[in-house]
Design a protein around this motif. Structure first.
Motif, PDB file in Angstrom:
ATOM      1  N   ASN A  67       6.693   7.540  -1.269  1.00  0.00           N
ATOM      2  CA  ASN A  67       5.792   6.496  -1.750  1.00  0.00           C
ATOM      3  C   ASN A  67       5.889   6.357  -3.271  1.00  0.00           C
ATOM      4  OD1 ASN A  67       3.787   4.529  -1.420  1.00  0.00           O
ATOM      5  ND2 ASN A  67       2.204   6.005  -1.966  1.00  0.00           N
ATOM      6  N   ALA A  68       6.057   7.494  -3.950  1.00  0.00           N
ATOM      7  CA  ALA A  68       6.124   7.460  -5.414  1.00  0.00           C
ATOM      8  C   ALA A  68       7.498   7.032  -5.900  1.00  0.00           C
ATOM      9  CB  ALA A  68       5.777   8.829  -5.979  1.00  0.00           C
ATOM     10  N   THR A  94      -3.641   5.219   0.248  1.00  0.00           N
ATOM     11  CA  THR A  94      -2.305   5.210  -0.356  1.00  0.00           C
ATOM     12  C   THR A  94      -1.692   6.604  -0.442  1.00  0.00           C
ATOM     13  OG1 THR A  94      -3.147   5.499  -2.595  1.00  0.00           O
ATOM     14  CG2 THR A  94      -2.931   3.232  -1.802  1.00  0.00           C
ATOM     15  N   ARG A  99       1.231  -8.187  -8.957  1.00  0.00           N
ATOM     16  CA  ARG A  99       0.021  -8.515  -8.202  1.00  0.00           C
ATOM     17  C   ARG A  99      -0.877  -9.436  -9.030  1.00  0.00           C
ATOM     18  NH1 ARG A  99      -5.448  -5.392  -6.852  1.00  0.00           N
ATOM     19  NH2 ARG A  99      -6.103  -6.861  -5.295  1.00  0.00           N
ATOM     20  N   ILE A 100      -1.184 -10.592  -8.457  1.00  0.00           N
ATOM     21  CA  ILE A 100      -2.085 -11.539  -9.120  1.00  0.00           C
ATOM     22  C   ILE A 100      -3.132 -11.915  -8.074  1.00  0.00           C
ATOM     23  CG2 ILE A 100      -2.200 -13.708 -10.428  1.00  0.00           C
ATOM     24  CD1 ILE A 100       1.046 -13.357 -10.337  1.00  0.00           C
ATOM     25  N   VAL A 116       0.837  -1.211   0.000  1.00  0.00           N
ATOM     26  CA  VAL A 116       0.000   0.000   0.000  1.00  0.00           C
ATOM     27  C   VAL A 116       0.865   1.251   0.000  1.00  0.00           C
ATOM     28  CG1 VAL A 116      -1.726   1.280   1.318  1.00  0.00           C
ATOM     29  CG2 VAL A 116      -1.915  -1.185   1.098  1.00  0.00           C
ATOM     30  N   LYS A 133      -9.924  -9.393 -11.993  1.00  0.00           N
ATOM     31  CA  LYS A 133      -9.291 -10.165 -10.914  1.00  0.00           C
ATOM     32  C   LYS A 133      -8.617 -11.412 -11.470  1.00  0.00           C
ATOM     33  CE  LYS A 133      -9.945 -11.902  -6.311  1.00  0.00           C
ATOM     34  NZ  LYS A 133     -10.802 -12.277  -5.239  1.00  0.00           N
ATOM     35  N   ARG A 149      -4.295  10.564 -10.735  1.00  0.00           N
ATOM     36  CA  ARG A 149      -3.246   9.655 -11.231  1.00  0.00           C
ATOM     37  C   ARG A 149      -3.721   8.201 -11.155  1.00  0.00           C
ATOM     38  NH1 ARG A 149       2.223  10.257  -8.277  1.00  0.00           N
ATOM     39  NH2 ARG A 149       1.594   8.449  -7.065  1.00  0.00           N
ATOM     40  N   PRO A 161      -5.146  -4.341 -14.666  1.00  0.00           N
ATOM     41  CA  PRO A 161      -5.197  -3.160 -13.782  1.00  0.00           C
ATOM     42  C   PRO A 161      -6.283  -2.168 -14.188  1.00  0.00           C
ATOM     43  CG  PRO A 161      -3.333  -2.996 -15.283  1.00  0.00           C
ATOM     44  CD  PRO A 161      -4.016  -4.288 -15.624  1.00  0.00           C
ATOM     45  N   ASP A 207      -4.000   6.027 -14.475  1.00  0.00           N
ATOM     46  CA  ASP A 207      -3.173   4.818 -14.598  1.00  0.00           C
ATOM     47  C   ASP A 207      -4.005   3.620 -15.043  1.00  0.00           C
ATOM     48  OD1 ASP A 207      -0.874   6.018 -13.897  1.00  0.00           O
ATOM     49  OD2 ASP A 207      -0.752   5.235 -11.850  1.00  0.00           O
ATOM     50  N   ARG A 208      -5.268   3.623 -14.637  1.00  0.00           N
ATOM     51  CA  ARG A 208      -6.111   2.453 -14.898  1.00  0.00           C
ATOM     52  C   ARG A 208      -7.058   2.614 -16.087  1.00  0.00           C
ATOM     53  NH1 ARG A 208      -4.591   2.829  -9.820  1.00  0.00           N
ATOM     54  NH2 ARG A 208      -4.215   0.929  -8.608  1.00  0.00           N
ATOM     55  N   TYR A 235      -0.979  -7.288 -17.852  1.00  0.00           N
ATOM     56  CA  TYR A 235      -1.307  -6.221 -18.796  1.00  0.00           C
ATOM     57  C   TYR A 235      -0.181  -6.040 -19.807  1.00  0.00           C
ATOM     58  CZ  TYR A 235      -2.637  -1.424 -20.153  1.00  0.00           C
ATOM     59  OH  TYR A 235      -2.992  -0.293 -20.844  1.00  0.00           O
ATOM     60  N   GLN A 236       1.028  -6.389 -19.368  1.00  0.00           N
ATOM     61  CA  GLN A 236       2.192  -6.184 -20.229  1.00  0.00           C
ATOM     62  C   GLN A 236       2.312  -7.336 -21.236  1.00  0.00           C
ATOM     63  OE1 GLN A 236       4.147  -3.441 -19.489  1.00  0.00           O
ATOM     64  NE2 GLN A 236       2.857  -2.964 -17.744  1.00  0.00           N
ATOM     65  N   PRO A 266       5.628  -0.030 -13.781  1.00  0.00           N
ATOM     66  CA  PRO A 266       5.117   0.067 -15.160  1.00  0.00           C
ATOM     67  C   PRO A 266       3.592   0.135 -15.234  1.00  0.00           C
ATOM     68  CG  PRO A 266       6.603  -1.818 -14.917  1.00  0.00           C
ATOM     69  CD  PRO A 266       6.363  -1.275 -13.551  1.00  0.00           C
ATOM     70  N   ASP A 267       2.911  -0.508 -14.314  1.00  0.00           N
ATOM     71  CA  ASP A 267       1.457  -0.392 -14.247  1.00  0.00           C
ATOM     72  C   ASP A 267       1.050  -0.603 -12.793  1.00  0.00           C
ATOM     73  OD1 ASP A 267       0.501  -3.205 -13.751  1.00  0.00           O
ATOM     74  OD2 ASP A 267       1.521  -3.583 -15.653  1.00  0.00           O
ATOM     75  N   PRO A 268      -0.226  -0.333 -12.458  1.00  0.00           N
ATOM     76  CA  PRO A 268      -0.591  -0.401 -11.032  1.00  0.00           C
ATOM     77  C   PRO A 268      -0.404  -1.784 -10.389  1.00  0.00           C
ATOM     78  CG  PRO A 268      -2.285   0.739 -12.291  1.00  0.00           C
ATOM     79  CD  PRO A 268      -1.338   0.184 -13.279  1.00  0.00           C
ATOM     80  N   ASN A 269      -0.231  -2.824 -11.206  1.00  0.00           N
ATOM     81  CA  ASN A 269      -0.063  -4.168 -10.651  1.00  0.00           C
ATOM     82  C   ASN A 269       1.377  -4.653 -10.692  1.00  0.00           C
ATOM     83  OD1 ASN A 269      -2.720  -4.445 -10.035  1.00  0.00           O
ATOM     84  ND2 ASN A 269      -3.255  -5.717 -11.783  1.00  0.00           N
ATOM     85  N   THR A 270       2.303  -3.781 -11.034  1.00  0.00           N
ATOM     86  CA  THR A 270       3.695  -4.220 -11.172  1.00  0.00           C
ATOM     87  C   THR A 270       4.654  -3.240 -10.497  1.00  0.00           C
ATOM     88  OG1 THR A 270       3.047  -5.045 -13.344  1.00  0.00           O
ATOM     89  CG2 THR A 270       5.390  -5.081 -12.866  1.00  0.00           C
ATOM     90  N   SER A 290      -5.544 -10.377 -13.603  1.00  0.00           N
ATOM     91  CA  SER A 290      -4.682  -9.348 -12.998  1.00  0.00           C
ATOM     92  C   SER A 290      -4.657  -8.111 -13.884  1.00  0.00           C
ATOM     93  CB  SER A 290      -3.261  -9.849 -12.790  1.00  0.00           C
ATOM     94  OG  SER A 290      -3.233 -11.170 -12.395  1.00  0.00           O
TER      95      SER A 290
END
Lengths: 519, 311
Positions: free
Chosen positions: A183-184, B86, A218-219, A48, B254, B92, B259, B96-97, B170-171, A198-202, B257
């Motif tokens: 945080n950034a 967060t 994140r999976i 987080v 989900k 942002r 984003p 991002d999404r 996503y990549q 690179p993306d919100p899940n990585t 994965s």
């Protein structure tokens, strides 16, 4: 049917088959390539906050340990040991910390000094910043920089456990004063440095010593995490799997799996102000009616250990004299009979839990085991916010939760002191025992940690006898890695520290060859 | 043109009222459900003074009405604020999404259309034959199979067994294919049923018989005459589905994965991250209403009788 029509149909079908075959071969030929230069870690949730002054979740704690160094660390028995600094007690309210000479500089190249330590902790103590760690550290009255390597902590009152609270990663003072967004773009002096998101899940980090890049992905779905591991799209996963998935991975032999006994304490909690579960005999009957070994064997896979108190026996605070409650349905029935319950007049209870499928599964097994002794338990599952809100507000009869990452004995005051009923603490069951209160208060008067230890063990015995909780088990850790990866080790608190030693077998072989050639 | 402008203006006013209603309702509901972001952030051990300080910092100590006014002011001044949990700027987080969500929505809709139109047309033209049963059977299967199961089966076959596409993420090339098929087939199932039934209605009309009598080819009759008339309700359905897709596909996101926005909103609700929920709902409802408004306008363009009737 004329023969040419039939021939045309045959030709058409052959053509279709050929097209399908061609597509299959083409697509198979261009299988998506997996970059083996990266090491990928599958997470169920992203950290987080990459700012340790504000982070509270487990994933952030584990990643931040890689990015930042803290003054104090814990050994295998969860006892605090020097990390970035060693300490000496000048007097009971005065600690002096001297920074390790071999410490790493910040990732910016600047040296880590005592001023950085002061700036980090001053920021946390500043009320305006709203740090969640302020309460724990509020014992600090003043922080003084003695020289570049030395910093003094002056306390409001003596506490031999004080060093155990200094586990927040140190950050550069210059950046703190310029309100830098850690945080950034985190900057610490840990063994890993931040690369990118690179993306919100990585999240990409780089190991400082050899520039090996790690990708934390994140999976959220456990099944998909397993499939990604089998396909080689991730190299490591840890925890968060249903037992059948663990068994599947172990059986398939496609991954190296490992288990480690943990210390996360799972328990059944009661509202002791409730007329029914407020009775000791009811709680004892529930304790005897639950076949915890069967649950562990069938739902968990048999690696977990039965729990007795907050801390396992091998923990430095553990009490080996306390033995787990044995499964004894006859005794449970006898106790219920004494209270006037019978098969015609069963005991009715309600049990609250979250919407986590595994927790609901455990709840249904407990429900069935209790029914066998004449207790009808209704299960109510709620989304986390509602469930947690109800528990804190005392809107429950029974619930189940677990305490994660508990290392220090201040937990006793936080959970069992009658002053700690929410919102003042986490005495969710509204447990009151004057003797326990006195022991908790008296522990503070001992300057020596060993003297306190005896008091802590007595507290655990009293709480166990009162059955304020029904201790269930200590949840352990599970990890699976691809077969070409070596060096990953589980730790008691589930941290990711062993990523410092992880590498691919091929890379190690190449390195050794190069070393041999050079020699 | 003036008539069209009036029509659009009327729709715009309706849309604004709908969005305002949704936003007010969500603001109230999210504040009504139990759970406190301050406690989630600080934990139970925090002192009352610390909790009060953080609540004040976040503006949570103000009366609910004041909080609502602040939120509306923030929306009008385009200051969407930061996530409580967060600390990231919400703009942002959404930016991002958003690309992932839009990309997935368009790809799934394309797959849905590519499957549904031929399937629906075949089913209508070969009514009560094996082809019809097969097409509608496929459609029934598409509606019945839940996305979480469909997604995992696709992963098993096309990622694990054949290795054509990545399992999730996503990549990388081809990452869009499996999530888009998962969503697209479910949409195609509903669409193809709609196309079949509207085509069947239209095929019995006099003008189709006239077109056939004039000697038009079967393709021309279907594409130019029947489909053009049958497409109106289908466009509405596509519009509704696109709106839903842009609001996020939580389950698919989900499983793969992905984003996207959907999962972010659900998780923000669980964490009681009020500003993220509020702004996301504003965005989602605006998108939904906008897409439906555009559908209505398109409807009016295709069939002038509609705006005349409404006018």
């Amino acid at each position: 049917m004329p023969s040419f029509v039939l021939r045309n149909k045959v030709v058409e079908r052959s053509r279709s088959c050929f097209v399908i075959l061609f597509l299959t071969l083409t697509l198979t030929a261009c299988r998506s390539n997996i970059d083996k230069d990266l090491i990928r870690y599958g997470l169920d949730s992203m950290p987080v906050k990459l700012d340790p002054r504000e982070a509270t979740d487990a994933t952030s704690y584990r990643i931040n340990r890689l990015l930042y160094s803290a003054l104090v660390d814990f050994d295998n028995s969860s006892k605090f040991i020097p990390g970035l600094a060693s300490w000496q007690l000048i007097n009971p309210t005065h600690y002096r910390f001297v920074l390790n000479q071999k410490r790493q500089p910040f990732h910016t190249g600047e040296k880590l000094t005592a001023s950085d330590v002061k700036a980090t902790y001053d920021w946390i103590l500043d009320k305006e910043n709203g740090s969640p760690h302020r309460q724990t550290l509020s014992i600090i009255s003043e922080i003084k920089v003695v020289d570049l390597e030395t910093v003094d902590f002056i306390l409001n009152n003596p506490d031999p456990l004080f060093p155990a609270y200094l586990v927040i990663g140190i950050m550069p003072q210059k950046l703190i004063s310029s309100a830098y967004d850690f945080n950034a773009n985190p900057v610490g002096s840990g063994t890993f440095r931040y690369r990118s998101r690179p993306d919100p899940n990585t999240l990409k980090l780089e190991r400082v010593r050899d520039k090996q890049v790690f990708e934390f992905i994140r999976i959220p779905s456990p099944e998909v995490r397993v499939m990604k591991l089998m396909r080689g799209e991730i190299d490591i996963l840890q925890n968060g799997l249903m037992p059948e998935l663990k068994r599947f991975l172990a059986k398939k032999g496609r991954a190296s799996v490992s288990y480690l006994e943990g210390s996360d304490f799972a328990y059944l909690g009661f509202n002791l102000e409730d007329k029914v579960v407020g009775q000791l005999k009811v709680r004892q009957a529930i304790g005897f009616a639950i076949d915890r070994e069967a649950i562990l064997q069938n739902l968990y896979g048999g690696q977990e250990k039965l729990a007795t108190t907050f801390f396992p026996a091998e923990h430095w605070l553990g009490n080996p004299a306390i033995k787990p409650t044995q499964y004894d349905p006859k005794r449970a029935k006898k106790l219920l009979k004494e209270l006037g319950y019978s098969p015609d007049k069963p005991l009715e209870l309600s049990y609250k839990t979250s919407t986590n499928p595994f927790r609901i599964r455990v709840a249904t097994v407990i429900q069935d085991q209790l029914r066998q002794v004449g207790i009808n338990m209704a299960i109510q599952s709620f989304d986390w916010g509602t469930f947690y809100g109800d528990i804190k507000a005392g809107r429950f009869q029974m619930y189940s939760l677990k305490w994660v990452g508990i290392k220090t004995p201040d937990i006793f005051e936080y959970v069992f002191h009658s002053k700690s009923i929410p919102p003042s603490g986490a005495n969710r069951g509204r447990y009151t025992n004057q003797q326990v209160d006195q022991l908790i208060d008296s522990a503070k008067t001992f300057d020596d940690l060993d003297d306190r230890l005896e008091v802590f063990r007595n507290i655990q015995q009293l709480v166990f006898d009162d059955m304020a909780y029904v201790p269930l088990w200590y949840e352990g850790h599970f990890a699976a890695t691809t077969n070409d990866l070596i060096g990953y080790r589980l730790t008691a608190d589930g941290n990711y520290d062993s990523l410092n030693y992880v590498e691919r077998k091929v890379n190690r072989m190449v390195k050794r060859k190069v070393e041999r050639t050079n020699n | 043109m003036n008539e069209m402008f009036k029509y659009i203006l009327k729709k715009l006013i309706g849309a604004t009222i709908s969005i305002a209603g949704v936003v007010c309702l969500v603001f109230l509901l999210i504040h009504l459900v139990p759970g406190d972001p301050v406690e989630i952030m600080l934990g139970e051990s925090a002192r009352a003074a610390d909790k009060a300080a953080l609540a004040a910092k976040l503006g949570l100590d103000k009366p609910l009405l004041q909080q609502f006014v602040d939120f509306v002011y923030g929306v009008f001044t385009l200051n969407f604020g930061e996530s409580y949990i967060t600390g990231e700027p919400i703009t942002r987080m959404i930016l991002d999404r958003l690309p992932a969500t839009v990309w997935l929505a368009l790809a799934s809709l394309l797959i849905a259309v590519l499957i549904a139109f031929p399937l629906g047309a075949i089913a209508a033209l070969k009514k009560n034959t094996l082809a019809d049963s097969a097409a509608m059977g496929f459609s029934l299967l598409g509606v019945s199979i839940p996305n979480f199961w469909m997604g995992q089966i696709l992963i098993l076959i096309f990622a694990l067994l054949l290795g054509w596409f990545p399992v999730s993420g996503y990549q990388g090339h081809g990452a869009i294919v499996l999530p888009a098929i998962t969503l697209g087939t479910a949409l195609a199932a509903i669409l193809s049923r709609m196309i079949r039934s509207t085509l069947l209605e239209v095929l019995g009309e006099d003008y189709i018989r006239t077109a056939r009598a004039k000697g038009c080819s079967q393709t021309r009759v279907i594409v130019m005459h029947a489909m053009r008339n049958a497409i109106l309700p289908v466009i509405t359905l596509i519009g509704l589905q696109l709106g839903t897709l842009l609001a996020g596909a939580v389950i698919t996101e989900k499983v793969f994965s992905w984003p996207g926005i959907g999962l972010m909103v659900v998780e923000s609700i669980q964490k009681r991250d009020y500003p993220v929920v509020q702004i996301s709902v504003l965005l989602i409802s605006s998108t939904y209403v906008l897409v439906n408004m555009l559908t209505d306008i398109l409807y009016a363009v295709i069939d002038p009788r509609i705006r005349l009737r409404e006018g």
